[in-house]
Scaffold this motif. Structure first.
Motif, PDB file in Angstrom:
ATOM      1  N   GLU A  97      36.504 -25.676  13.726  1.00  0.00           N
ATOM      2  CA  GLU A  97      36.640 -24.569  14.664  1.00  0.00           C
ATOM      3  C   GLU A  97      35.823 -23.376  14.169  1.00  0.00           C
ATOM      4  OE1 GLU A  97      38.188 -24.784  17.497  1.00  0.00           O
ATOM      5  OE2 GLU A  97      38.574 -22.741  18.128  1.00  0.00           O
ATOM      6  N   GLU A  98      35.035 -22.784  15.059  1.00  0.00           N
ATOM      7  CA  GLU A  98      34.257 -21.597  14.708  1.00  0.00           C
ATOM      8  C   GLU A  98      34.972 -20.332  15.193  1.00  0.00           C
ATOM      9  OE1 GLU A  98      31.258 -20.768  13.225  1.00  0.00           O
ATOM     10  OE2 GLU A  98      31.111 -22.817  12.438  1.00  0.00           O
ATOM     11  N   ASP A  99      34.890 -19.297  14.406  1.00  0.00           N
ATOM     12  CA  ASP A  99      35.294 -17.967  14.858  1.00  0.00           C
ATOM     13  C   ASP A  99      34.009 -17.299  15.344  1.00  0.00           C
ATOM     14  OD1 ASP A  99      35.951 -15.355  15.252  1.00  0.00           O
ATOM     15  OD2 ASP A  99      36.772 -15.005  13.239  1.00  0.00           O
ATOM     16  N   LEU A 119      27.351 -22.275   8.143  1.00  0.00           N
ATOM     17  CA  LEU A 119      26.953 -23.617   8.578  1.00  0.00           C
ATOM     18  C   LEU A 119      26.422 -23.604  10.020  1.00  0.00           C
ATOM     19  CD1 LEU A 119      26.857 -26.651   7.771  1.00  0.00           C
ATOM     20  CD2 LEU A 119      29.144 -26.884   8.788  1.00  0.00           C
ATOM     21  N   LEU A 120      27.116 -22.888  10.903  1.00  0.00           N
ATOM     22  CA  LEU A 120      26.652 -22.793  12.294  1.00  0.00           C
ATOM     23  C   LEU A 120      25.279 -22.116  12.367  1.00  0.00           C
ATOM     24  CD1 LEU A 120      26.942 -23.019  15.380  1.00  0.00           C
ATOM     25  CD2 LEU A 120      28.316 -20.934  15.348  1.00  0.00           C
ATOM     26  N   LEU A 121      25.128 -21.015  11.623  1.00  0.00           N
ATOM     27  CA  LEU A 121      23.853 -20.284  11.660  1.00  0.00           C
ATOM     28  C   LEU A 121      22.713 -21.114  11.091  1.00  0.00           C
ATOM     29  CD1 LEU A 121      25.152 -16.757  10.566  1.00  0.00           C
ATOM     30  CD2 LEU A 121      24.825 -17.645  12.888  1.00  0.00           C
ATOM     31  N   LEU A 172      26.564 -30.777  17.030  1.00  0.00           N
ATOM     32  CA  LEU A 172      26.966 -32.056  16.451  1.00  0.00           C
ATOM     33  C   LEU A 172      26.105 -32.285  15.217  1.00  0.00           C
ATOM     34  CD1 LEU A 172      28.763 -34.656  17.330  1.00  0.00           C
ATOM     35  CD2 LEU A 172      26.513 -35.701  17.643  1.00  0.00           C
ATOM     36  N   ILE A 173      26.754 -32.511  14.078  1.00  0.00           N
ATOM     37  CA  ILE A 173      25.990 -32.801  12.862  1.00  0.00           C
ATOM     38  C   ILE A 173      26.215 -34.268  12.522  1.00  0.00           C
ATOM     39  CG2 ILE A 173      25.482 -32.053  10.504  1.00  0.00           C
ATOM     40  CD1 ILE A 173      27.026 -29.457  11.122  1.00  0.00           C
ATOM     41  N   HIS A 174      25.166 -35.037  12.658  1.00  0.00           N
ATOM     42  CA  HIS A 174      25.261 -36.484  12.453  1.00  0.00           C
ATOM     43  C   HIS A 174      24.456 -36.856  11.210  1.00  0.00           C
ATOM     44  CE1 HIS A 174      24.245 -40.791  14.000  1.00  0.00           C
ATOM     45  NE2 HIS A 174      25.228 -40.803  13.137  1.00  0.00           N
ATOM     46  N   ASN A 175      25.168 -37.340  10.215  1.00  0.00           N
ATOM     47  CA  ASN A 175      24.528 -37.650   8.923  1.00  0.00           C
ATOM     48  C   ASN A 175      23.643 -36.484   8.449  1.00  0.00           C
ATOM     49  OD1 ASN A 175      25.811 -40.138   8.888  1.00  0.00           O
ATOM     50  ND2 ASN A 175      24.111 -41.187   9.890  1.00  0.00           N
ATOM     51  N   ILE A 178      18.409 -21.233  16.210  1.00  0.00           N
ATOM     52  CA  ILE A 178      17.737 -20.726  17.410  1.00  0.00           C
ATOM     53  C   ILE A 178      18.740 -20.050  18.346  1.00  0.00           C
ATOM     54  CG2 ILE A 178      16.362 -21.381  19.445  1.00  0.00           C
ATOM     55  CD1 ILE A 178      14.837 -21.668  16.767  1.00  0.00           C
ATOM     56  N   HIS A 179      19.789 -20.757  18.709  1.00  0.00           N
ATOM     57  CA  HIS A 179      20.748 -20.188  19.666  1.00  0.00           C
ATOM     58  C   HIS A 179      22.004 -19.638  18.999  1.00  0.00           C
ATOM     59  CE1 HIS A 179      18.283 -21.620  22.895  1.00  0.00           C
ATOM     60  NE2 HIS A 179      18.498 -22.895  22.637  1.00  0.00           N
ATOM     61  N   LYS A 180      22.315 -20.129  17.785  1.00  0.00           N
ATOM     62  CA  LYS A 180      23.528 -19.698  17.065  1.00  0.00           C
ATOM     63  C   LYS A 180      24.783 -19.938  17.891  1.00  0.00           C
ATOM     64  CE  LYS A 180      20.806 -16.101  14.722  1.00  0.00           C
ATOM     65  NZ  LYS A 180      19.529 -16.282  15.492  1.00  0.00           N
ATOM     66  N   LYS A 181      24.792 -21.023  18.652  1.00  0.00           N
ATOM     67  CA  LYS A 181      25.896 -21.301  19.572  1.00  0.00           C
ATOM     68  C   LYS A 181      26.569 -22.620  19.233  1.00  0.00           C
ATOM     69  CE  LYS A 181      23.789 -21.328  23.574  1.00  0.00           C
ATOM     70  NZ  LYS A 181      23.534 -21.276  25.041  1.00  0.00           N
TER      71      LYS A 181
END
Lengths: 253, 253
Positions: free
Chosen positions: A34-36, A43-45, A57-60, A50-53
């Motif tokens: 879950e992101e705040d 990790l999200l950034l 999905l992080i696959h391998n 590019i979009h920071k949204k």
């Protein structure tokens, strides 16, 4: 091959829900993070610079961004179970056309990204580009958003557009059980996640979607009989409480 | 199997050009039908009743709409020659992500479709929904459009966004000859058609894209060495003359 799958998400996001439904349809185990959105994780950034949204999905270890791109990716990697897109190019194009229609008409495309000159109606969006408060809002756009986030004429126009759009979608659905035909597919995944927001739209908009578009409600209930959908969508009342909180937080009353 | 292919198009449209490039890359013979967007043909209205927009590809009587959907369709039907998308799902997702980025950032997504409440900056778009004059304009949106269609602060913001976007694209291009890597592919098709508008942007915006993004210009020139591209894009000066005429026609000066 072992699959390590991580989903960066935010629970009320209809875009995140699309990925949850897709993963559930394929029976893929994954770690949900879950992101705040007021305080995005490193990790999200890193994964979506590019979009920071969300969703991402992080696959391998490799990121895939943008919900409809992710859903197609999942369909292509895990192709043996419950295909989302038909194999015939014409029917595939048709599915992509309707998923894109939903993006344009309900989500309002990518207005929030564009910015631009002093439009009052885009105020919420513009905030999205600037401050931490706005970051919370940039995924809830336009036609659908305006039903709960605006009042008066603007809200009435949004309601009218919303109903028109769903009537067009009813036309496309026709007598089929799903947009994909006999089976639940790409367009169904793109659209069903808005169902969790229906109570919010109806309550703030003071209208009944079922009265306007009974076939859409029958279709949504059919989708909700699938565990993959029912388990991926939050309760409609929880979304409503969230929007009540958000309106208060942003001083939108 | 015999292919009967018809393209409904409008010559200055970067979206129509994408389809022209894709058809040329595959070596597909087709009938080109120019549309007068102020007076759309019954065929266009029949083939794309939802958006009523060009381009529409009619393949053996069946319509495919939306430029990026059409380009993927062409790639899937004529799959043996010059594939646009890589076969690997991750690289395919990446290509789709960047094509979508171009849609969002340069075209401004689908703002024009959404309508909504009284935004001055969206006036041109809103006109697009109502009258015959607007019909001509609804395909020329946002960031790129604002460079030639607006002045003052709004134009400056658009120029800044345009350059930022192309710098991000330069980053993605890196040292590769094409966005697709060694070969011309999906993202190249999505982006190169804007090149025919560069002289217009530079002239009205009074700036040099080459000075800001030299790698993009080098890439564009590389693309233009391909017959499929060179023969599908109108001359930059003709586009400029068209926008001069359009500004006069719409009283935008």
């Amino acid at each position: 091959m072992a699959h390590e799958v991580v989903l960066l998400d935010f629970w009320p996001s209809m875009f995140g829900m699309r990925v949850r439904v897709a993963l559930a349809e394929k029976g893929i185990k994954y770690e949900y993070k879950e992101e705040d959105l007021r305080n995005k994780s490193p990790l999200l950034l890193k994964m979506n610079p590019i979009h920071k949204k969300i969703p991402v999905l992080i696959h391998n270890g490799k990121p895939v961004c943008e919900s409809l791109v992710i859903v197609q990716y999942i369909d292509e990697v895990w192709k043996d179970k419950n295909p989302f897109l038909p194999s015939d190019p014409y029917h595939k194009a048709r599915s992509r056309f309707w998923a894109d229609f939903i993006e344009q008409k309900i989500c309002g495309g990518h207005v929030a990204q564009v910015g631009g000159g002093g439009n009052h109606g885009l105020l919420l969006h513009k905030v999205g580009g600037c401050g931490s408060r706005g970051l919370l809002l940039h995924w809830v756009y336009d036609t659908a958003r305006k039903i709960w986030a605006t009042k008066g004429e603007e809200q009435e126009v949004a309601k009218k557009e919303f109903i028109e759009t769903f009537k067009i979608l009813e036309g496309e659905l026709g007598e089929k059980p799903f947009f994909g035909g006999e089976t639940f597919g790409f367009v169904d995944i793109a659209l069903i996640t808005f169902y969790s927001w229906f109570y919010t739209y109806e309550t703030f908009g003071n209208f009944s979607i079922e009265a306007e578009c009974p076939k859409i409600i029958a279709w949504a209930k059919r989708c909700m009989q699938k565990e993959s959908v029912a388990n991926s969508l939050p309760d409609q009342k929880k979304i409503y409480e969230f929007t009540v909180w958000m309106k208060k937080y942003f001083g939108m009353d």
